[in-house]
Design a protein around this motif. Structure first.
Motif, PDB file in Angstrom:
ATOM      1  N   THR A 126       0.862  -1.180   0.000  1.00 49.31           N
ATOM      2  CA  THR A 126       0.000   0.000   0.000  1.00 49.31           C
ATOM      3  C   THR A 126       0.904   1.238   0.000  1.00 49.31           C
ATOM      4  O   THR A 126       2.088   1.152   0.355  1.00 49.31           O
ATOM      5  CB  THR A 126      -0.901   0.009   1.244  1.00 49.31           C
ATOM      6  OG1 THR A 126      -0.069  -0.035   2.399  1.00 49.31           O
ATOM      7  CG2 THR A 126      -1.839  -1.191   1.253  1.00 49.31           C
ATOM      8  N   TYR A 127       0.351   2.354  -0.439  1.00 52.34           N
ATOM      9  CA  TYR A 127       1.154   3.588  -0.565  1.00 52.34           C
ATOM     10  C   TYR A 127       0.399   4.766   0.031  1.00 52.34           C
ATOM     11  O   TYR A 127      -0.810   4.898  -0.177  1.00 52.34           O
ATOM     12  CB  TYR A 127       1.402   3.922  -2.053  1.00 52.34           C
ATOM     13  CG  TYR A 127       2.374   3.009  -2.764  1.00 52.34           C
ATOM     14  CD1 TYR A 127       2.037   1.680  -3.041  1.00 52.34           C
ATOM     15  CD2 TYR A 127       3.627   3.469  -3.183  1.00 52.34           C
ATOM     16  CE1 TYR A 127       2.920   0.841  -3.714  1.00 52.34           C
ATOM     17  CE2 TYR A 127       4.510   2.636  -3.862  1.00 52.34           C
ATOM     18  CZ  TYR A 127       4.162   1.329  -4.114  1.00 52.34           C
ATOM     19  OH  TYR A 127       5.033   0.504  -4.775  1.00 52.34           O
ATOM     20  N   ASP A 128       1.149   5.629   0.740  1.00 52.07           N
ATOM     21  CA  ASP A 128       0.616   6.938   1.150  1.00 52.07           C
ATOM     22  C   ASP A 128       1.477   8.008   0.508  1.00 52.07           C
ATOM     23  O   ASP A 128       2.701   7.961   0.639  1.00 52.07           O
ATOM     24  CB  ASP A 128       0.711   7.110   2.672  1.00 52.07           C
ATOM     25  CG  ASP A 128      -0.379   6.337   3.372  1.00 52.07           C
ATOM     26  OD1 ASP A 128      -1.547   6.512   3.005  1.00 52.07           O
ATOM     27  OD2 ASP A 128      -0.044   5.545   4.281  1.00 52.07           O
ATOM     28  N   GLY A 143      -5.294   5.981  -6.140  1.00 57.22           N
ATOM     29  CA  GLY A 143      -6.153   5.745  -5.001  1.00 57.22           C
ATOM     30  C   GLY A 143      -7.068   6.893  -4.622  1.00 57.22           C
ATOM     31  O   GLY A 143      -7.593   7.603  -5.473  1.00 57.22           O
ATOM     32  N   SER A 160      -3.998   8.209  -0.984  1.00 58.24           N
ATOM     33  CA  SER A 160      -3.584   6.910  -0.445  1.00 58.24           C
ATOM     34  C   SER A 160      -4.113   5.767  -1.296  1.00 58.24           C
ATOM     35  O   SER A 160      -5.280   5.755  -1.699  1.00 58.24           O
ATOM     36  CB  SER A 160      -4.026   6.751   1.003  1.00 58.24           C
ATOM     37  OG  SER A 160      -5.411   6.886   1.084  1.00 58.24           O
ATOM     38  N   GLU A 161      -3.197   4.869  -1.569  1.00 62.17           N
ATOM     39  CA  GLU A 161      -3.555   3.649  -2.297  1.00 62.17           C
ATOM     40  C   GLU A 161      -3.664   2.565  -1.240  1.00 62.17           C
ATOM     41  O   GLU A 161      -2.648   2.106  -0.708  1.00 62.17           O
ATOM     42  CB  GLU A 161      -2.472   3.334  -3.330  1.00 62.17           C
ATOM     43  CG  GLU A 161      -2.674   2.040  -4.071  1.00 62.17           C
ATOM     44  CD  GLU A 161      -4.041   1.927  -4.729  1.00 62.17           C
ATOM     45  OE1 GLU A 161      -4.294   2.632  -5.704  1.00 62.17           O
ATOM     46  OE2 GLU A 161      -4.870   1.120  -4.238  1.00 62.17           O
ATOM     47  N   THR A 162      -4.905   2.162  -0.931  1.00 66.42           N
ATOM     48  CA  THR A 162      -5.116   1.235   0.178  1.00 66.42           C
ATOM     49  C   THR A 162      -5.115  -0.228  -0.268  1.00 66.42           C
ATOM     50  O   THR A 162      -5.081  -1.123   0.559  1.00 66.42           O
ATOM     51  CB  THR A 162      -6.457   1.540   0.884  1.00 66.42           C
ATOM     52  OG1 THR A 162      -7.505   1.473  -0.100  1.00 66.42           O
ATOM     53  CG2 THR A 162      -6.444   2.923   1.511  1.00 66.42           C
ATOM     54  N   PRO A 164      -3.131  -3.262  -2.007  1.00 60.97           N
ATOM     55  CA  PRO A 164      -1.738  -3.570  -2.355  1.00 60.97           C
ATOM     56  C   PRO A 164      -1.499  -3.417  -3.865  1.00 60.97           C
ATOM     57  O   PRO A 164      -2.309  -3.879  -4.674  1.00 60.97           O
ATOM     58  CB  PRO A 164      -1.577  -5.021  -1.902  1.00 60.97           C
ATOM     59  CG  PRO A 164      -2.565  -5.164  -0.784  1.00 60.97           C
ATOM     60  CD  PRO A 164      -3.735  -4.308  -1.179  1.00 60.97           C
TER      61      PRO A 164
END
Ligand code: LEU
Length: 406
Positions: A126-128, A143, A160-162, A164
């Protein structure tokens, strides 16, 4: 990740990337992939770590070894001007300057131009994003959008990409955009269009929504929290299915392009590859989705498209190289897309329309459970159809020349 972008004049960024990982074995050290600017600080679990850089390899030796099973946090601070990759068979990608900012497009191995990652399609995270830009610019990323905080001359955008995500699907676009929001079936659809393509903004939004409705019927539930798309100005002449937010580089996309990138949300982004050699699973299915869309809209049938290509000579780029295991330079070659889609049509003709749709839905329904291979696709098709299909897939994916019998 926190990234401050100084503006188009310098193109400089100042970034702090925090990576949380788990050690699957005892680790005296580990490697990341990074081709970006100068690293000014690197720590593991709060203690400075030593590191060396050799081409793309960033070799990190923490102050203390990491125990098996331990979660650990690596912080990389870098500053300077990231740049694109270009010049090889794959064109221009990575961190690409645009007229008013930059856009980052990773496929296949461009994400390390701006993010230190373990650059492999099967390593998802995941990415913030917390991205600070001069206040006249905006930021779009994968996201769900979060806070927008203006501090005078600069503004920070959170995304945010919640779900994966594979590294190559990470995107950020910095610039001036016409940003629109709508929704379909409860899924927010966020589009952003560079002013140069202002006339295409409505069409991008409407087609994305229409294609999503069709995709949900055809492939099953939409796999992510949001959808959308970005048209930016670098003259790339390709699109990329970055997760939740495909990017169209330097053109106003037609319907089929939009359908292709949207189909990748199921095939490629949600159901993701274990290895690049099986790229036909992404591109063959997304291309076949275009054929199905055209057929659905009352245009040429997929069967007829197949026939048209099938009349080409065996040495034509439709057939060569076989799409099943292309060399790096052929990853996005015509045969991967077209012969890959022909393989899907051959399957449909063998198992019949009803069973074919069940195969597609079963394939999509695996979601992110585990990275997939061609053997997995064959297994799903055989299970759903109750037929032996090895010969068909061998002929279409691996045999040289035009398949004659399958
Ligand atoms: N995967 C992209 C597509 O949708 C192409 C790639 C070369 C960026 O076809």
């Amino acid at each position: 990740m926190k990234l401050a972008y100084a503006g188009r004049a310098s193109g400089d960024v100042d970034a702090t990337v925090t990576i949380t990982a788990r050690a699957e074995q005892p680790l005296p050290g580990f490697d990341l992939d990074f081709r970006g600017p100068k690293i000014t600080e690197l720590s593991v679990d709060g203690r400075p770590a030593t590191f060396t850089r050799d081409g793309q390899e960033l070799v990190v030796t923490p102050a203390a070894g990491i125990a098996e099973g331990a979660r650990f946090t690596t912080v990389v601070h870098y500053a300077g001007r990231p740049g694109p990759l270009k010049g090889d068979a794959l064109g221009t990608y990575g961190w690409i300057p645009s007229k008013d900012g930059a856009v980052a497009l990773g496929e296949p191995d461009g994400t390390p131009t701006w993010l230190p990652v373990n650059d492999h399609p099967r390593d998802r995270a995941t990415y913030d994003f917390h991205i600070t830009v001069p206040s006249e610019l905006q930021v779009v990323a994968n996201g769900t959008p979060g806070a927008v905080a203006k501090h005078g001359a600069t503004t920070t955008y959170d995304w945010s990409e919640t779900a994966p995500m594979a590294t190559y699907l990470a995107m950020v676009a910095i610039g001036k955009f016409d940003v629109r929001r709508t929704e379909t079936g409860g899924v927010p659809v966020i589009t952003a269009v560079d002013p140069r393509y202002a006339g295409a903004a409505r069409k991008l939004e409407r087609t994305t929504v229409a294609a999503m409705r069709w995709g949900v019927e055809t492939f099953g539930p939409y796999p992510f929290p949001t959808a959308g798309g970005v048209i930016d100005d670098p003259p790339l002449d390709y699109a990329l299915e970055s997760q939740e937010r495909p990017v169209y580089g330097g053109f106003s996309p037609g319907e089929r392009f939009i359908v292709h990138e949207l189909a990748h949300q199921w095939f490629g982004d949600s159901v993701g590859l274990r290895d690049w050699k099986d790229i036909w699973l992404n591109e063959g299915l997304a291309t076949y989705a275009e054929w199905m869309w055209t057929e659905h809209k009352g245009g040429e049938s997929a069967k007829s498209v197949f026939k048209r290509y099938y009349t080409q000579p065996g040495a034509s780029p439709v057939f060569a190289p076989p799409p099943g295991s292309p060399a790096r330079a052929d990853l996005f070659g015509f045969s991967v897309y077209t012969r890959g889609a022909m393989c899907v049509e051959a399957l449909r003709e063998r198992v019949g329309d009803k069973t074919f749709v069940r195969v597609l839905k079963a394939w999509a329904a695996q979601g992110r459970a585990a990275p997939v291979t061609t053997a997995d696709f064959v297994a799903v098709a055989e299970k759903v159809s109750g037929r032996r299909l090895h010969r068909l897939f061998n002929a279409w994916l691996y045999q040289k020349g035009k398949p004659k019998k399958w």
